[in-house]
Motif scaffolding. Structure first.
Motif, mmCIF file in Angstrom:
data_model
loop_
_atom_site.group_PDB
_atom_site.id
_atom_site.type_symbol
_atom_site.label_atom_id
_atom_site.label_comp_id
_atom_site.label_asym_id
_atom_site.label_seq_id
_atom_site.Cartn_x
_atom_site.Cartn_y
_atom_site.Cartn_z
ATOM 1 N N GLY A 47 -67.537 -25.142 41.460
ATOM 2 C CA GLY A 47 -66.522 -25.620 40.077
ATOM 3 C C GLY A 47 -65.254 -25.808 40.918
ATOM 4 O O GLY A 47 -65.076 -26.343 42.577
ATOM 5 N N ASN A 48 -64.188 -25.210 40.547
ATOM 6 C CA ASN A 48 -62.917 -24.996 40.657
ATOM 7 C C ASN A 48 -62.793 -24.138 41.076
ATOM 8 O O ASN A 48 -61.765 -23.738 41.153
ATOM 9 N N LYS A 49 -63.495 -22.971 41.434
ATOM 10 C CA LYS A 49 -63.280 -21.433 41.616
ATOM 11 C C LYS A 49 -62.499 -21.680 43.178
ATOM 12 O O LYS A 49 -62.847 -22.264 44.259
ATOM 13 N N VAL A 50 -61.339 -20.573 43.375
ATOM 14 C CA VAL A 50 -61.460 -20.488 44.459
ATOM 15 C C VAL A 50 -61.781 -19.167 44.546
ATOM 16 O O VAL A 50 -60.477 -18.025 43.937
ATOM 17 N N TYR A 51 -62.178 -18.640 45.447
ATOM 18 C CA TYR A 51 -62.003 -16.448 45.789
ATOM 19 C C TYR A 51 -60.619 -16.455 46.425
ATOM 20 O O TYR A 51 -61.119 -16.732 47.229
ATOM 21 N N ILE A 52 -60.670 -14.811 46.541
ATOM 22 C CA ILE A 52 -59.412 -14.345 46.848
ATOM 23 C C ILE A 52 -59.847 -12.835 47.919
ATOM 24 O O ILE A 52 -61.177 -12.265 47.357
ATOM 25 N N ARG A 53 -59.269 -13.355 48.704
ATOM 26 C CA ARG A 53 -59.770 -11.761 49.479
ATOM 27 C C ARG A 53 -58.488 -11.235 50.018
ATOM 28 O O ARG A 53 -57.454 -11.633 50.148
ATOM 29 N N GLY A 54 -58.957 -9.749 50.341
ATOM 30 C CA GLY A 54 -57.665 -8.434 50.752
ATOM 31 C C GLY A 54 -58.266 -8.838 51.872
ATOM 32 O O GLY A 54 -58.821 -7.953 52.072
ATOM 33 N N LEU A 55 -57.050 -9.451 53.030
ATOM 34 C CA LEU A 55 -57.100 -8.468 54.404
ATOM 35 C C LEU A 55 -56.008 -7.486 54.194
ATOM 36 O O LEU A 55 -54.716 -7.306 54.225
ATOM 37 N N CYS A 91 -54.095 0.495 50.783
ATOM 38 C CA CYS A 91 -54.452 -1.177 50.739
ATOM 39 C C CYS A 91 -56.040 -1.671 49.686
ATOM 40 O O CYS A 91 -54.936 -2.124 49.202
ATOM 41 N N CYS A 92 -56.517 -0.662 50.441
ATOM 42 C CA CYS A 92 -57.937 -0.782 48.905
ATOM 43 C C CYS A 92 -57.444 -1.071 47.484
ATOM 44 O O CYS A 92 -57.493 -1.682 46.498
ATOM 45 N N HIS A 93 -56.433 0.277 47.097
ATOM 46 C CA HIS A 93 -56.073 0.715 46.785
ATOM 47 C C HIS A 93 -55.240 -0.224 45.268
ATOM 48 O O HIS A 93 -55.318 -0.897 44.567
ATOM 49 N N ARG A 94 -54.450 -0.349 46.561
ATOM 50 C CA ARG A 94 -53.250 -1.382 46.161
ATOM 51 C C ARG A 94 -54.168 -2.944 45.703
ATOM 52 O O ARG A 94 -53.562 -3.547 44.596
ATOM 53 N N GLY A 95 -55.024 -3.544 46.446
ATOM 54 C CA GLY A 95 -55.965 -4.939 46.182
ATOM 55 C C GLY A 95 -57.011 -4.903 45.019
ATOM 56 O O GLY A 95 -56.883 -5.968 44.333
ATOM 57 N N ILE A 291 -59.225 -17.889 50.333
ATOM 58 C CA ILE A 291 -57.570 -17.349 50.049
ATOM 59 C C ILE A 291 -57.641 -16.317 50.550
ATOM 60 O O ILE A 291 -57.539 -15.532 49.643
ATOM 61 N N MET A 292 -57.003 -15.855 51.941
ATOM 62 C CA MET A 292 -56.848 -14.477 51.745
ATOM 63 C C MET A 292 -55.200 -14.038 51.672
ATOM 64 O O MET A 292 -54.147 -14.888 52.404
ATOM 65 N N LEU A 293 -55.465 -12.728 51.088
ATOM 66 C CA LEU A 293 -53.871 -12.098 50.837
ATOM 67 C C LEU A 293 -53.715 -10.532 51.705
ATOM 68 O O LEU A 293 -54.673 -10.467 52.277
ATOM 69 N N ASN A 294 -52.205 -11.152 51.911
ATOM 70 C CA ASN A 294 -52.536 -9.781 52.679
ATOM 71 C C ASN A 294 -51.722 -8.700 52.320
ATOM 72 O O ASN A 294 -51.371 -8.436 51.796
ATOM 73 N N LEU A 295 -52.514 -8.288 52.415
ATOM 74 C CA LEU A 295 -52.745 -5.897 51.981
ATOM 75 C C LEU A 295 -52.305 -4.936 52.742
ATOM 76 O O LEU A 295 -51.805 -4.171 52.295
ATOM 77 N N SER A 296 -51.903 -5.481 54.345
ATOM 78 C CA SER A 296 -51.406 -4.514 55.318
ATOM 79 C C SER A 296 -49.969 -4.543 54.873
ATOM 80 O O SER A 296 -49.191 -5.319 54.413
ATOM 81 N N PRO A 297 -49.973 -2.739 54.905
ATOM 82 C CA PRO A 297 -48.447 -2.181 54.646
ATOM 83 C C PRO A 297 -47.666 -3.354 55.892
ATOM 84 O O PRO A 297 -47.637 -4.269 57.204
ATOM 85 N N SER A 298 -46.043 -3.082 55.457
ATOM 86 C CA SER A 298 -45.144 -3.845 55.717
ATOM 87 C C SER A 298 -45.011 -3.878 57.769
ATOM 88 O O SER A 298 -44.961 -5.005 58.666
ATOM 89 N N GLU A 318 -48.732 -8.794 46.023
ATOM 90 C CA GLU A 318 -49.029 -9.403 44.339
ATOM 91 C C GLU A 318 -48.247 -10.834 44.942
ATOM 92 O O GLU A 318 -47.908 -11.417 43.705
ATOM 93 N N ILE A 319 -47.034 -10.802 45.011
ATOM 94 C CA ILE A 319 -46.070 -12.354 45.196
ATOM 95 C C ILE A 319 -46.761 -13.080 45.575
ATOM 96 O O ILE A 319 -47.019 -14.624 43.869
ATOM 97 N N SER A 320 -48.011 -13.492 46.409
ATOM 98 C CA SER A 320 -48.704 -14.245 47.018
ATOM 99 C C SER A 320 -49.838 -14.419 45.948
ATOM 100 O O SER A 320 -50.007 -15.978 45.672
ATOM 101 N N LEU A 321 -49.599 -14.098 45.431
ATOM 102 C CA LEU A 321 -51.449 -13.861 44.330
ATOM 103 C C LEU A 321 -50.337 -14.869 43.144
ATOM 104 O O LEU A 321 -51.399 -16.233 42.797
ATOM 105 N N GLN A 322 -49.564 -14.646 42.708
ATOM 106 C CA GLN A 322 -48.148 -15.203 41.485
ATOM 107 C C GLN A 322 -48.923 -16.370 41.590
ATOM 108 O O GLN A 322 -48.724 -17.712 41.258
#
Ligand code: 5AD
Length: 347
Positions: A47-55, A91-95, A291-298, A318-322
């Motif tokens: 369908g039109n789904k795009v899955y999000i991962r946390g790296l 990091c997992c907790h934040r994700g 799409i993979m978002l980055n959860l690593s500390p800066s 948080e910003i990327s996801l938006q």
């Protein structure tokens, strides 16, 4: 060419010379047809789904010397770091709070993280975070290690073949062997992981014939996930002076992979976002659905420089996801925060 694209859409197969023909001869208008068919194929299944991962990039130590990669052990111009278990869990907790249900744990090949440590980490993540998938991307390990991690609850594993061409493989990976790479991939599939592979588009020495062989390798193994990105030279590697891989060719490869492996989970990679401001969206339009978002500390992210420019495009998750949510709306897609397993997979 039109006939070939039609055949590809209907049968999801192509011969090597047909792939080569498309790669070398496709023009702008047919390229749009290719993308349209790839996108349609994706929509038929997902369908039109795009899955999000946390790296989570938990260590940039690496014993290898891959010529393209900034983490290669001979690069002394890099601050090496490791995240400890509590930092990884943080990091997992934040994700998790953001709704992310797949954690991709990636590192260089770092023997500090021995089997038992990885097992403990996997168990803890699976225990603490309900209904999440754990994906490892930590390189070549023994069959025993892959088995232990799987038993501990790991769901998926990413290990790009990089290339199945013997000469190019050897040239790009001194000290490594194609034979062992392929053995690792066989083991992962055999153990029961949702397994991902893939390659870099535009590596020095890569020809359309080699690309066609690498695309067919993905098809023949029916990988559940495929990662493709353009080559981006890193200044502190032996390939620093080579040209960047082409966006166009990378997108064509993404579309071909979608059409040959209709159900595969196919990310619009960070490497696409680095070479084009609209890279993620372009990837999605060419058939990508992850799409993979980055959860690593800066502090870690800054030092996890596989290729140049990677940091400039990786905002806080948080910003990327938006941003991703907004961008996707424009291309008629929608973010799905579920685990996003391979279609029909029993886990
Ligand atoms: N350009 C593009 N991709 C790269 N990778 C490593 N170095 C580069 C580079 N310079 C890819 C490899 C690896 C993945 C994690 O990143 O394919 O498997």
């Amino acid at each position: 060419m039109k006939k070939l694209l039609e055949k590809l859409y209907v049968t999801n197969t192509l011969a090597k010379d047909e792939i080569m023909y498309i790669l070398s001869n496709i023009n702008d208008s047919l390229e749009n047809d290719l993308f349209r068919l790839a996108n349609l194929t994706k929509k038929n299944h997902y369908g039109n789904k795009v899955y999000i991962r946390g790296l989570i990039e938990f260590s940039n130590f690496c014993k290898n010397t891959c010529k393209y990669c900034g983490l290669r052990c001979q690069n002394k111009n890099i601050n090496r770091y490791r995240l400890m278990k509590n930092e990884i869990l943080e990091c997992c907790h934040r994700g998790y709070k953001l709704g992310i249900r797949t954690f991709v744990l990636q590192s260089g090949e770092d023997s500090y993280f021995h089997d038992e440590l990885l097992v403990e980490l996997t168990k803890e993540i699976k225990y603490l975070f309900n209904n999440t998938a754990v994906t490892f991307s930590i390189g070549e390990k023994s069959r025993t290690c892959y088995k232990k991690l799987y038993k501990a609850g790991a769901d998926r594993y990413l290990l790009r073949q990089e290339t199945v061409n013997k000469n190019l493989y050897q040239n790009m990976h001194p000290r490594m062997s194609l034979e062992n790479r392929l053995r690792c991939l066989t083991n992962l599939l055999d153990i029961g992981y949702q397994t991902g592979s893939g390659f870099i588009v535009g590596l020095p020495g890569q020809t359309d014939e080699i690309l066609a062989e690498d695309i067919l390798f993905l098809k023949n193994n029916n990988f559940q996930m495929v990662g493709l990105g353009a080559f981006i030279p890193h200044p502190d590697t032996p390939l620093s002076s080579y040209n960047q891989g082409s966006l166009r060719k990378t997108l064509i490869c993404v579309a071909l992979v979608r059409l040959l492996l209709p159900k595969t989970l196919l990310p619009a990679t960070t490497a696409l976002a680095v070479i084009s401001p609209d890279g993620w969206n372009k990837g999605i339009i060419a058939g990508a659905n992850v799409i993979m978002l980055n959860l690593s500390p800066s502090s870690a992210r800054e030092n996890y420089e596989i290729y140049q420019g990677k940091n400039d495009v990786s905002d806080e998750a948080e910003i990327s996801l938006q941003k991703v949510k907004n961008d996707l709306k424009n291309s008629g897609s929608q973010v799905d925060m579920g685990r996003g397993d391979y279609i029909g997979w029993n886990y």
